[in-house]
Design an enzyme around this catalytic site. Sequence first.
Site, PDB file in Angstrom:
ATOM      1  N   SER A 168       1.353  -7.945  -9.237  1.00  0.00           N
ATOM      2  CA  SER A 168       1.409  -8.315  -7.487  1.00  0.00           C
ATOM      3  C   SER A 168       2.048  -8.973  -7.384  1.00  0.00           C
ATOM      4  O   SER A 168       3.344  -9.304  -7.642  1.00  0.00           O
ATOM      5  CB  SER A 168      -0.616  -8.679  -7.610  1.00  0.00           C
ATOM      6  OG  SER A 168      -0.132  -8.949  -6.338  1.00  0.00           O
TER       7      SER A 168
ATOM      8  N   TYR B 102       2.046  -4.769  -1.492  1.00  0.00           N
ATOM      9  CA  TYR B 102       1.289  -5.338  -0.489  1.00  0.00           C
ATOM     10  C   TYR B 102       2.780  -4.616   0.698  1.00  0.00           C
ATOM     11  O   TYR B 102       3.283  -5.249   0.525  1.00  0.00           O
ATOM     12  CB  TYR B 102       0.672  -6.194   0.101  1.00  0.00           C
ATOM     13  CG  TYR B 102      -0.345  -6.785  -0.885  1.00  0.00           C
ATOM     14  CD1 TYR B 102      -1.645  -6.274  -0.798  1.00  0.00           C
ATOM     15  CD2 TYR B 102      -0.443  -7.200  -1.969  1.00  0.00           C
ATOM     16  CE1 TYR B 102      -2.605  -6.354  -1.374  1.00  0.00           C
ATOM     17  CE2 TYR B 102      -1.249  -7.836  -3.124  1.00  0.00           C
ATOM     18  CZ  TYR B 102      -2.880  -7.136  -2.499  1.00  0.00           C
ATOM     19  OH  TYR B 102      -3.957  -7.082  -3.226  1.00  0.00           O
TER      20      TYR B 102
ATOM     21  N   THR C 141      -0.488  -0.716  -2.349  1.00  0.00           N
ATOM     22  CA  THR C 141      -2.146  -0.814  -2.507  1.00  0.00           C
ATOM     23  C   THR C 141      -2.052  -0.151  -1.264  1.00  0.00           C
ATOM     24  O   THR C 141      -1.559  -0.967   0.165  1.00  0.00           O
ATOM     25  CB  THR C 141      -2.286  -2.181  -2.160  1.00  0.00           C
ATOM     26  OG1 THR C 141      -2.600  -2.891  -3.521  1.00  0.00           O
ATOM     27  CG2 THR C 141      -3.868  -2.043  -1.822  1.00  0.00           C
TER      28      THR C 141
ATOM     29  N   LYS D  29      -3.127   2.435  -5.026  1.00  0.00           N
ATOM     30  CA  LYS D  29      -4.413   1.599  -5.732  1.00  0.00           C
ATOM     31  C   LYS D  29      -5.165   1.375  -3.830  1.00  0.00           C
ATOM     32  O   LYS D  29      -3.735   1.181  -3.137  1.00  0.00           O
ATOM     33  CB  LYS D  29      -4.298   1.044  -6.104  1.00  0.00           C
ATOM     34  CG  LYS D  29      -4.822  -0.278  -6.492  1.00  0.00           C
ATOM     35  CD  LYS D  29      -4.643  -1.387  -7.073  1.00  0.00           C
ATOM     36  CE  LYS D  29      -5.909  -2.318  -7.482  1.00  0.00           C
ATOM     37  NZ  LYS D  29      -6.520  -3.318  -6.500  1.00  0.00           N
TER      38      LYS D  29
ATOM     39  N   HIS E   8     -11.168  -3.092  -4.337  1.00  0.00           N
ATOM     40  CA  HIS E   8     -10.473  -4.801  -4.964  1.00  0.00           C
ATOM     41  C   HIS E   8     -11.765  -5.379  -5.109  1.00  0.00           C
ATOM     42  O   HIS E   8     -11.398  -7.150  -4.635  1.00  0.00           O
ATOM     43  CB  HIS E   8     -10.060  -5.001  -3.369  1.00  0.00           C
ATOM     44  CG  HIS E   8      -8.502  -5.576  -2.939  1.00  0.00           C
ATOM     45  ND1 HIS E   8      -7.579  -4.839  -3.088  1.00  0.00           N
ATOM     46  CD2 HIS E   8      -8.452  -6.726  -3.212  1.00  0.00           C
ATOM     47  CE1 HIS E   8      -6.268  -5.774  -2.780  1.00  0.00           C
ATOM     48  NE2 HIS E   8      -6.492  -6.808  -2.915  1.00  0.00           N
TER      49      HIS E   8
END
Length: 370
Positions: free
Chosen positions: A119, A143, A169, A220, A244
Amino acid sequence: MTTQKQTSATATQQTFLTLHEIIQKARQKLNHDHWDYIVGGTETETTLRRNRAALDALAFRPRVLRDVSHVTGGTTFLGRALRLPVILAPVGSLELFAPEAGAAAARAAGEFGVAHMLSSVCEPGIEAVQQAAPDAMRLFQLYVHGDAAWVDDIAARAQDAGNAAFCLTVDTAIYSRRERDLAKRNIRRSAVPGREHQPKLTWKDVDRLKSKLKIPLILKGIATAEDAAMAVEHGVDMVYVSNHGGRQLDHGLGSMAVLPEVIRAVNQRAKVIVDGGINRGSDIVKAIAAGADMVGIGRMQCFGLAADGTAGLVRTLELLEAEVNICLGLLGVNTMQELNESYLSAATALEPSGALSAFPLLSIDEKSFY
């Protein structure tokens, strides 16, 4: 000669004989804020519970009198052989569960033989994780907390670091209300610099990113057939079905309930990944039988790391593999590739579903942790 690492691994194997023992150890070592970060969802936590309920609403249809003397849960993903069709899902703030955070998870993935997705809000960052686990199958998730130039720089760094795919995402346009955190005034994660860029994300940004990437692009957070079809139309290589972990939109469907319509919409034009409530080996088998190519493991990754760092996560994967192989053999198949929907049937869930309902032997007295 037995090394210290081998001795430690053996000790971990002997300590944890079941997955619920790993969760118990994780709970003993975590404070309440960090525990809630793993097990919690948004608002009423309905989506979280539906993730598990969707898995519980599937039963197996086993076949018998077949030679199952060569069972293996292995698969090939992006040209690489893996022991399980598993991606350690991107989890932010892994440093809450293990000091080395993403590096510890990536090492476990490489040691065992699954994929790891880092991440962008997880320490220690792209290059450090590459150095910690250069031989692991690594993927990167972003992100969008910056402008186009910022995204391009991150993408270039991810590619240069040898990541096998790049994941965007797309289900975090608005940050949700995590009431477990709010009620305890634990609000540090709601104030992230650059988050104002996430609501502006559109399909045009997907097109621009796809045109610049030299590695496969994953989206995602897909939760409908309509968006799955649009993803394929925009050249996305992999569709990642996810809500999520029930931490964004409340009152959504469980991921496994969404998976069939996504499979039909994609129609083999892209790979499909799914996560959400997948805690046991039988859950992995159900997801593959339903048509997924790979499965994301989030909460179990955190539990393993919290229990015993890299060794705890490797042990978690070993136990999942044991469950997978038993499940395959008792279904009458030797490989994941033999599975299809004929091995599944709709069923009635027997117990109330929740983040930990897959572990009936788990006993945690929450009052003792306040």
